[in-house]
Design a protein around this motif. Structure first.
Motif, mmCIF file in Angstrom:
data_model
loop_
_atom_site.group_PDB
_atom_site.id
_atom_site.type_symbol
_atom_site.label_atom_id
_atom_site.label_comp_id
_atom_site.label_asym_id
_atom_site.label_seq_id
_atom_site.Cartn_x
_atom_site.Cartn_y
_atom_site.Cartn_z
ATOM 1 N N PHE B 6 0.848 -1.176 0.000
ATOM 2 C CA PHE B 6 0.000 0.000 0.000
ATOM 3 C C PHE B 6 0.889 1.233 0.000
ATOM 4 O O PHE B 6 1.880 1.257 0.728
ATOM 5 C CB PHE B 6 -0.836 -0.063 1.284
ATOM 6 N N SER B 7 0.578 2.223 -0.790
ATOM 7 C CA SER B 7 1.474 3.379 -0.845
ATOM 8 C C SER B 7 1.088 4.411 0.214
ATOM 9 O O SER B 7 -0.022 4.429 0.712
ATOM 10 C CB SER B 7 1.443 4.022 -2.226
ATOM 11 N N ASP B 8 2.053 5.278 0.531
ATOM 12 C CA ASP B 8 1.833 6.285 1.573
ATOM 13 C C ASP B 8 0.703 7.231 1.206
ATOM 14 O O ASP B 8 -0.068 7.656 2.055
ATOM 15 C CB ASP B 8 3.118 7.091 1.794
ATOM 16 N N ALA B 9 0.624 7.561 -0.097
ATOM 17 C CA ALA B 9 -0.391 8.515 -0.519
ATOM 18 C C ALA B 9 -1.781 7.953 -0.294
ATOM 19 O O ALA B 9 -2.682 8.645 0.180
ATOM 20 C CB ALA B 9 -0.194 8.848 -1.991
ATOM 21 N N GLU B 10 -1.950 6.663 -0.607
ATOM 22 C CA GLU B 10 -3.261 6.044 -0.390
ATOM 23 C C GLU B 10 -3.596 6.002 1.091
ATOM 24 O O GLU B 10 -4.741 6.201 1.488
ATOM 25 C CB GLU B 10 -3.258 4.616 -0.952
ATOM 26 N N THR B 12 -2.531 8.131 3.378
ATOM 27 C CA THR B 12 -2.891 9.488 3.778
ATOM 28 C C THR B 12 -4.326 9.773 3.406
ATOM 29 O O THR B 12 -5.082 10.366 4.185
ATOM 30 C CB THR B 12 -1.968 10.500 3.062
ATOM 31 N N TYR B 13 -4.699 9.338 2.220
ATOM 32 C CA TYR B 13 -6.069 9.574 1.752
ATOM 33 C C TYR B 13 -7.083 8.926 2.701
ATOM 34 O O TYR B 13 -8.099 9.521 3.048
ATOM 35 C CB TYR B 13 -6.213 9.025 0.332
ATOM 36 N N ASP B 16 -7.145 10.807 6.212
ATOM 37 C CA ASP B 16 -7.885 12.065 6.166
ATOM 38 C C ASP B 16 -9.375 11.809 6.016
ATOM 39 O O ASP B 16 -10.193 12.529 6.569
ATOM 40 C CB ASP B 16 -7.378 12.935 5.010
#
Lengths: 295, 288
Positions: B6-10, B12-13, B16
């Protein structure tokens, strides 16, 4: 009550198939005889036995002249050069990244086929090789194009355009590869306020629309910027609509997704997870598509 | 627990989104995904159930056999849980890969089912009793395994029919078991006291029910609360390596109590509804 729990019974299960005007094709099961004569050319998904041709996969028959092949109903992604795909990095190795693209073998993204920040066409040095993890690490999502296919069937990808690159915040939806319809462009900025990348491999990326075009295609992720609630609602709705269409096996392209989005507006966001509303959206979308075709 | 890439951006999404009370699939923090339940799917088991919660697919079979009760508890029956993680669910379960998770779930179930009275399962005190073998098969993982397993187990036990067996003493020490002449004469277990698990997944500073696989990947710890009849808490344990604040745990237990109560009620309604359809109802199983 501020929570909802819903347990359906299997007896009341909704049939997800939508009515179509086309005659249903005959389905062949593995081992079934397709062709009794021996003057045929053997295509994919078939095998000869006792001078007759049999199906090796479950699917529909396609005949082009003497060439007979069976197109499977469900399969992994068979790449073609030029396809837009979305993939997940699963390994960083020497000079290449291994990418999961939902195909049979791991795809490969060579260090030499990515646009590195800075000069576009400079030689890749040893430093670049050591910096590979700075650009893409395990778990990252990338959008890319199929550059070539190796002899064993694995794909070689490239991101040599500003449209491709590392993906930032958003949602990945996985559907059957066959449902994604090939079109001129697989990148869409939908008018409802979200961007969508329809990977030919069945991975669909939904993200908030980024206003400045020059920021995409690189290896930057803006993790501090929070996606607003309005944008999230649109993205979540799109995700549920795509899954509703996929459950009813309706081809996915920008128009069908937009129609589904419009039809879904009468439902609350969380209601879109119910099988009944999913089917309703799929049927209404199908009708609208047919109406437009007749027009 | 097994995990996915799983990527960090996902992540974070998702973080939030949980903060804004709007999750990736449009649910609020306290919403469950719709489930699908079918009981009596395995013909050769005493009781069975299949539960599908989005992608999570659980099949439970119950087998009743006659056994000798434990000497320290001569008046009660026995129950045993066995979890099998199918490699079909994820390649990580291949070989012995799923064993840790399976043991974790089965021991959790065993502890939680302490509250279920098993007196009815006793045939002759000290000599023979029924032993229920509850076999749980995890066919697909779509997150929230604990809750779905517990619901499926409860449904399968509700569906379990145990033959009428009477025991009589012959010359004081030996026991003779007599099966009633009508083979279909069975009795049903009372599962109203059987608990359900409610998993509260900690994502950021918030608690989320019914996490998806992606959400589980974002969280460091979860509290699993087993909730019995009328929202009574019968057990609590933590999974994952993260930690909870003392106050957070109190809030979590309260929340789990109300949710679990609702979950038990909904499940009861669904099971009764299916029961009322009669024995001749259409079976769906895995083919449709």
């Amino acid at each position: 009550m501020d929570q909802s729990i819903c347990i359906n019974l299997a007896v009341e299960r909704v049939n997800t198939s939508v009515p179509t005007r086309e005659q249903p094709c005959k389905l062949f099961t593995p081992g079934e005889i397709i062709f009794l004569q021996s003057d045929f050319m053997r295509g994919h998904g078939t095998y000869p036995e006792d001078d007759v041709l049999k199906a090796s996969v479950a699917g529909v028959v396609e005949q082009i002249g003497k060439l007979i092949s069976v197109k499977p109903l469900k399969n992994r992604y068979n790449g073609e050069v030029g396809d837009v795909v979305v993939g997940r990095i699963i390994e960083v190795t020497q000079k290449r990244w291994k990418v999961d693209t939902n195909s049979r073998l791991d795809s490969i993204l060579l260090l030499s086929s990515v646009n590195l920040p800075g000069g576009e066409l400079r030689r890749r040095s040893v430093e670049d090789e050591q910096m590979m993890r700075k650009y893409l690490i395990e778990g990252d999502l990338v959008s890319a194009e199929v550059q070539s296919i190796f002899a064993d069937g694995s794909l070689s990808l490239h991101t040599r355009s500003f449209t491709y690159g590392k993906l930032s915040q958003g949602i990945l939806v996985k559907v059957y590869p066959a449902l994604v319809k090939r079109s001129k462009t697989h990148f869409h900025n939908l008018p409802c306020g979200a961007s969508i990348i329809l990977g030919k491999n069945g991975f669909i990326w939904i993200s908030p629309t980024v206003s400045d075009a020059n920021s995409s295609g690189g290896f930057t992720q803006n993790l501090d910027q929070k996606v607003l609630k309005g944008d999230r609602e649109v993205i979540a709705r799109l995700r549920n609509c795509i899954l509703a269409l996929a459950a009813s096996k309706i081809p996915l392209y920008s128009t069908s997704i937009l129609y589904a989005y419009e039809e879904s507006e009468k439902y609350q966001l969380a209601e879109l997870l119910n099988p009944e509303s999913m089917l309703d959206i799929a049927i209404l979308t199908q009708q609208k598509i047919q109406m437009m075709e007749d027009f | 627990m097994y995990s996915i890439l799983f990527s960090d951006a996902e992540k974070t999404y998702i973080w939030d989104g949980v903060e804004l009370n709007l999750r990736n699939d449009g649910r609020k923090r306290n919403d469950y995904r719709p489930m699908e339940l079918e009981t009596d799917v395995v013909t050769h088991a005493s009781g069975s159930a299949r539960l599908r919660l989005a992608n999570t697919d659980i099949l439970v079979g119950v087998k009743a056999e006659i056994d000798v009760p434990y000497p320290e508890a001569p008046n009660v029956g026995k129950i045993e849980f066995f979890v099998d993680c199918s490699a079909n669910a994820t390649p990580a379960f291949e070989g012995r890969g799923g064993e840790d998770l399976a043991n974790e779930i089965s021991s959790a179930l065993l502890k939680a089912y302490d509250v279920l009275p098993l007196n009815n399962l006793c045939i002759v005190p000290g000599f023979s009793c029924w032993k229920l073998y509850v076999d749980i098969l995890i066919l697909e993982c779509g997150g929230n395994l604990y809750d779905s397993v517990s619901l499926a187990v409860k449904s399968a036990l509700y569906n379990t029919r145990i033959p009428n067996v009477k025991g009589t003493y012959i010359d004081g020490t030996n026991v003779d078991l007599q099966l009633s002449d009508d083979l279909f004469e069975c009795w049903k277990l009372d599962v109203s006291k059987a608990p359900c698990f409610v998993t509260l997944c900690k994502i950021g500073e918030y608690l989320v029910v019914d996490p998806t696989v992606e959400e589980e990947a974002c969280s460091t710890a979860s509290i699993v609360v087993s909730v019995g009849e009328n929202g009574s808490i019968t057990g609590i344990f933590k999974i994952g390596e993260g930690s909870f604040h003392q106050n957070a745990i109190c809030d979590a237990i309260k929340l789990a109590g109300t949710i679990g109560n609702e979950l038990n009620k909904t499940l009861k309604l669904a099971l009764e509804k299916e029961e009322n359809l009669g024995i001749r109802r259409e079976r769906y199983g895995f083919l449709k």
